[in-house]
Design an enzyme around this catalytic site. Structure first.
Site, mmCIF file in Angstrom:
data_model
loop_
_atom_site.group_PDB
_atom_site.id
_atom_site.type_symbol
_atom_site.label_atom_id
_atom_site.label_comp_id
_atom_site.label_asym_id
_atom_site.label_seq_id
_atom_site.Cartn_x
_atom_site.Cartn_y
_atom_site.Cartn_z
ATOM 1 N N PRO A 1 0.793 -1.226 0.000
ATOM 2 C CG PRO A 1 -0.152 -1.148 2.113
ATOM 3 C CD PRO A 1 0.507 -2.082 1.149
ATOM 4 C CG ASN A 2 -0.370 4.332 1.165
ATOM 5 O OD1 ASN A 2 -1.300 4.869 0.573
ATOM 6 N ND2 ASN A 2 -0.510 3.795 2.361
ATOM 7 N NE ARG B 1 3.945 6.908 1.165
ATOM 8 C CZ ARG B 1 4.141 5.698 1.733
ATOM 9 N NH1 ARG B 1 4.594 4.686 1.016
ATOM 10 N NH2 ARG B 1 3.855 5.502 2.994
ATOM 11 C CE1 TYR C 1 8.647 5.557 2.715
ATOM 12 C CE2 TYR C 1 6.986 7.288 2.908
ATOM 13 C CZ TYR C 1 7.559 6.130 3.363
ATOM 14 O OH TYR C 1 7.053 5.511 4.486
ATOM 15 C CG ASN D 1 8.464 -1.631 0.309
ATOM 16 O OD1 ASN D 1 7.860 -1.712 1.382
ATOM 17 N ND2 ASN D 1 9.026 -0.505 -0.113
ATOM 18 C CB ALA E 1 1.473 0.337 6.416
ATOM 19 C CD GLU F 1 11.476 -6.678 5.796
ATOM 20 O OE1 GLU F 1 12.377 -7.304 6.398
ATOM 21 O OE2 GLU F 1 10.537 -6.114 6.370
ATOM 22 C CG HIS G 1 11.110 -1.693 4.399
ATOM 23 N ND1 HIS G 1 9.746 -1.735 4.262
ATOM 24 C CD2 HIS G 1 11.459 -2.840 5.007
ATOM 25 C CE1 HIS G 1 9.293 -2.848 4.780
ATOM 26 N NE2 HIS G 1 10.309 -3.548 5.249
ATOM 27 N NE ARG H 1 9.765 6.500 8.508
ATOM 28 C CZ ARG H 1 8.800 6.311 7.595
ATOM 29 N NH1 ARG H 1 8.953 5.351 6.671
ATOM 30 N NH2 ARG H 1 7.729 7.060 7.571
HETATM 31 C C1 DQA Z 1 8.023 1.488 3.684
HETATM 32 C C2 DQA Z 1 8.138 1.683 5.192
HETATM 33 C C3 DQA Z 1 6.818 1.391 5.865
HETATM 34 O O1 DQA Z 1 6.926 1.569 7.270
HETATM 35 C C4 DQA Z 1 5.751 2.319 5.340
HETATM 36 O O2 DQA Z 1 4.498 1.999 5.915
HETATM 37 C C5 DQA Z 1 5.664 2.337 3.855
HETATM 38 C C6 DQA Z 1 6.906 2.324 3.091
HETATM 39 C C7 DQA Z 1 9.325 1.895 2.956
HETATM 40 O O3 DQA Z 1 9.491 1.512 1.806
HETATM 41 O O4 DQA Z 1 10.150 2.608 3.536
HETATM 42 O O5 DQA Z 1 4.592 2.457 3.276
HETATM 43 O O6 DQA Z 1 7.792 0.117 3.418
#
Ligand code: DQA
Length: 141
Positions: free
Chosen positions: A9-10, A17, A22, A73, A76, A97, A99, A106
């Protein structure tokens, strides 16, 4: 080798964002970079993004027959989804994994990663380069 790259998501909002976290580059930029690097390393690849937990579970399950490795990735859902952890365990394919941000520096709630309980390797805080490093990890296997 067939690699599935999953974004949760996102992540489709990257470039829009929280640019201070990011970065300014867009999700399309990320997809282009990743698919070019995968091809350069000789991999077949598919990049998949969804904002929906069940869709992510379905896609991970598809790796059982269709892919040899997973780069994920989970956004959240990383920090909440036992369903995604269970799906990774179910298909039992090697997974890395990734990120964009450094989840360990964080908020405290980002320090727990269900995905990380399965993944062979976690790469965080390296922006788009984290995906490149993940692809190179599979090349070295
Ligand atoms: C994320 C880190 C997560 O905590 C966050 O919710 C994201 C992006 C990252 O790529 O840094 O949506 O996965």
């Amino acid at each position: 080798m067939r690699i599935l790259i999953i974004n949760g998501p996102n992540l489709n909002m990257v470039g829009i964002r929280e640019k201070n976290i990011y970065g300014e580059k867009t999700y399309d930029d990320l997809c282009r970079l990743v698919s070019e690097k995968a091809a350069a390393l000789g991999f077949e690849s598919e990049i998949y993004q969804s904002n929906h937990e069940g869709d992510l579970v379905d896609k991970i399950q598809s790796a059982y027959t269709d892919f040899d490795g997973i780069i994920i990735n989970a956004g959240a859902y990383t920090h909440t989804s036992i369903a995604i952890l269970d799906a990774l365990k179910a298909v039992s394919k090697p997974a890395v994994e990734v990120h964009l941000s450094d989840i360990n520096s964080r908020e405290d709630f980002r320090k727990l990663s269900y995905v990380g309980m399965y993944a062979e390797k976690t790469i965080a805080g390296k922006g788009f380069d984290g995906y490149i490093e993940a692809l190179e990890y599979f090349k070295g296997k």
